[in-house]
Scaffold this active site. Structure first.
Site, mmCIF file in Angstrom:
data_model
loop_
_atom_site.group_PDB
_atom_site.id
_atom_site.type_symbol
_atom_site.label_atom_id
_atom_site.label_comp_id
_atom_site.label_asym_id
_atom_site.label_seq_id
_atom_site.Cartn_x
_atom_site.Cartn_y
_atom_site.Cartn_z
ATOM 1 N N HIS A 6 30.562 -7.358 27.641
ATOM 2 C CA HIS A 6 31.600 -7.302 26.617
ATOM 3 C C HIS A 6 32.230 -8.689 26.496
ATOM 4 C CE1 HIS A 6 31.539 -2.996 25.977
ATOM 5 N NE2 HIS A 6 31.578 -2.798 27.281
ATOM 6 N N CYS A 32 26.431 -3.000 25.629
ATOM 7 C CA CYS A 32 26.726 -1.940 26.598
ATOM 8 C C CYS A 32 26.064 -0.625 26.169
ATOM 9 C CB CYS A 32 28.234 -1.798 26.789
ATOM 10 S SG CYS A 32 28.677 -0.911 28.300
#
Length: 509
Positions: free
Chosen positions: A451, A343
């Site tokens: 994630h 991310c």
């Protein structure tokens, strides 16, 4: 009908309060959830307000604290944002992002939050409680408090502790951490600061993290019970580090579990690190040792480096540049280094970061557009709207396998055409979820928006074997227990340890 009128019909909730932050509330709730599930009940976790950058995304795309998601797993149910209706995500300088029922609704300072957000926050909490009970009339809520319930300067604006306990007339357990010392003062002080009607809700006390022979605390137990007229319902022994950390502070202090490490992993300790639960699967790998990197250094001792997620990507990239870590990472990549960015970490590995709406920590116009580390030909622009969603995809590299996870980010990342000579390849069939590049001298630079990527067993095992091959280590072909099964095993062990030392009978009437 309003929930207040139906409280006599519901199973009595159990609420876990603490004498301080870090007393053990989260793990106690997790353990109780699994204990009650095993007893045939229908437990559901709840925390009215949580402050954390360690988040989860439910199947509706709603953000919630990871600790409540873990508690939902302990209950054997899917996490849902209504289990944590208010999530505050700190951004630094006393500013937090405010999330109601999974959706971001703005930012606020601490001062303005208590002034402007209290009433709407309480309404959101009541709405969530009503929704949970309407959908699950036979459930028993297991509620987690926050910090101390008697912070006297904030108690009139406390949405998470005694206000919820009184609203639901919950049976409350007060948890204290004997490892830190001073439990007698903590217990007595906490109870003395409560109003009589609040103190009556406390039906039991738990002494957490006791080291040594439990019988040695028998005199202390009697003293507490005589002084407070409240039973000590549990003395929980100190459990080793095999259980999940409760917050970021616990994580940073946690030591790697590996006894025979063959692979050494360095994780960059960003000032605004988020979603550190991404690394739990690696913590549980027997051959991996994890170390946190806090300052500039030669990184060559690590077999791979991870750049984690960030709540303030611009701010953290400036930190990397000013601290010298950006240069360290670039030097590492030139020396056959392997790097994974997740991310915000993916975004920082790119060439350019642009923050036109001041969403990611840029303080002024000079910081609105900055250079990234420059290892992947990608540029990221941060927009006002956040993307939160569950992901189902298929990986192309380092193996072909089904992938599950979730996204939480404001940034949109595209190929930097100016740097297009740096050839990159998609990691997944959905090409905008991640990219990788092989170095000429060996090693790979990879970044993904997913994630939970390391929770995917096949992907994790193939990536680890890629690293092992680069070290001339034999391939691990074991068909080990999946990480998600192992997580359930860890929760079972936690519940079993608590069940041995915790008397819940009086709470189940």
């Amino acid at each position: 009908m309003e929930l207040e009128a139906k409280l006599h019909e519901i199973k009595k909730p159990i609420m876990v309060l603490g004498t301080s932050s870090g007393a053990g509330k989260s793990l106690t709730v997790t353990a109780i959830c699994r204990i009650l599930k095993n007893l045939g009940e229908e437990p559901i976790p709840f925390k009215g307000q949580n402050m954390s950058n360690n988040a989860w995304v439910d199947w509706e795309g709603g953000e919630m604290a990871y600790s409540q998601a873990l508690q939902a797993f302990a209950c054997g149910i899917n996490p849902a944002a209504e289990m944590n209706p208010i999530l505050l995500k700190p951004q630094g300088n006393s500013i937090s992002e405010v999330i109601h029922l999974g959706k971001s609704i703005g930012t606020t300072t601490a001062k303005n939050y208590y002034k402007d957000w209290f009433t709407p926050g309480w309404e959101v909490i009541k709405k969530s409680l009503k929704s949970i009970y309407e959908g699950n009339p036979n459930c028993r809520l297991i509620i987690e408090g926050a910090g101390s319930p008697v912070e006297m300067n904030l108690i009139h604006r406390d949405l998470t502790n005694l206000r919820v306990a009184k609203y639901l007339n919950a049976n409350c357990i007060l948890v204290t951490d004997i490892e830190r010392g001073g439990v007698f003062a903590q217990i007595i002080g906490t109870l003395e600061l409560m109003k009589p009607e609040e103190k009556k809700l406390i039906k039991g006390i738990i002494i957490n993290r006791f080291r040594g022979d439990l019988s040695l605390f028998e005199d202390g137990k009697k003293w507490i019970e005589n002084k407070t007229q409240i039973p000590v319902v549990g003395i929980i022994p100190w459990l080793n580090d095999s259980f999940p950390p409760e917050d970021s502070l616990d994580l940073i202090e946690k030591k790697s579990l590996s006894k025979n490490p063959e692979i050494k992993v360095g994780i960059i300790k960003l000032p605004s690190i988020s979603n550190f639960s991404d690394f739990d699967p690696l913590e549980n790998e027997e051959t991996i040792f994890i170390e946190w990197i806090r300052k500039s250094q030669n990184l060559s001792k690590y077999d791979f480096i991870i750049l984690p997620g960030s709540k303030q990507t611009i701010k953290d990239q400036i930190f990397l540049e000013n601290s010298g870590l950006s240069k360290d990472i670039r030097d590492y990549s030139k020396n056959k280094g392997n790097i994974v960015g997740i991310c915000g970490g993916l975004q920082m590995l790119g060439t350019t970061l642009e923050d036109p709406y001041f969403k990611e920590g840029s303080k002024n116009y000079s910081e609105q557009k900055i250079k990234g580390i420059g290892l992947l030909p990608l540029k990221t622009t941060f927009f006002k709207k956040k993307l939160t969603r569950q992901i189902k995809s298929k990986s192309i590299w380092p193996c072909q396998s089904e992938i599950n996870g979730f996204e939480i980010h404001n940034g949109q990342t595209v190929l930097d055409e100016i740097q297009s000579s740096l050839k990159i390849n998609p990691i997944f069939e959905d090409s905008d979820l991640g990219w990788y590049k092989e170095n000429n001298k060996g090693g790979t630079i990879a970044g993904t928006y997913i994630h939970g990527i390391f929770e995917n067993d096949s992907w994790r095992e193939h990536y680890i074997n890629l690293i092992r091959k680069s070290k001339n280590l034999p391939t691990l072909n074991k068909k080990s227990i999946s990480y998600k099964e192992k997580r359930q095993f860890i929760i079972d062990n936690l519940a079993n340890e608590f069940h041995k030392h915790l008397n819940l009978k009086s709470f189940l009437s």
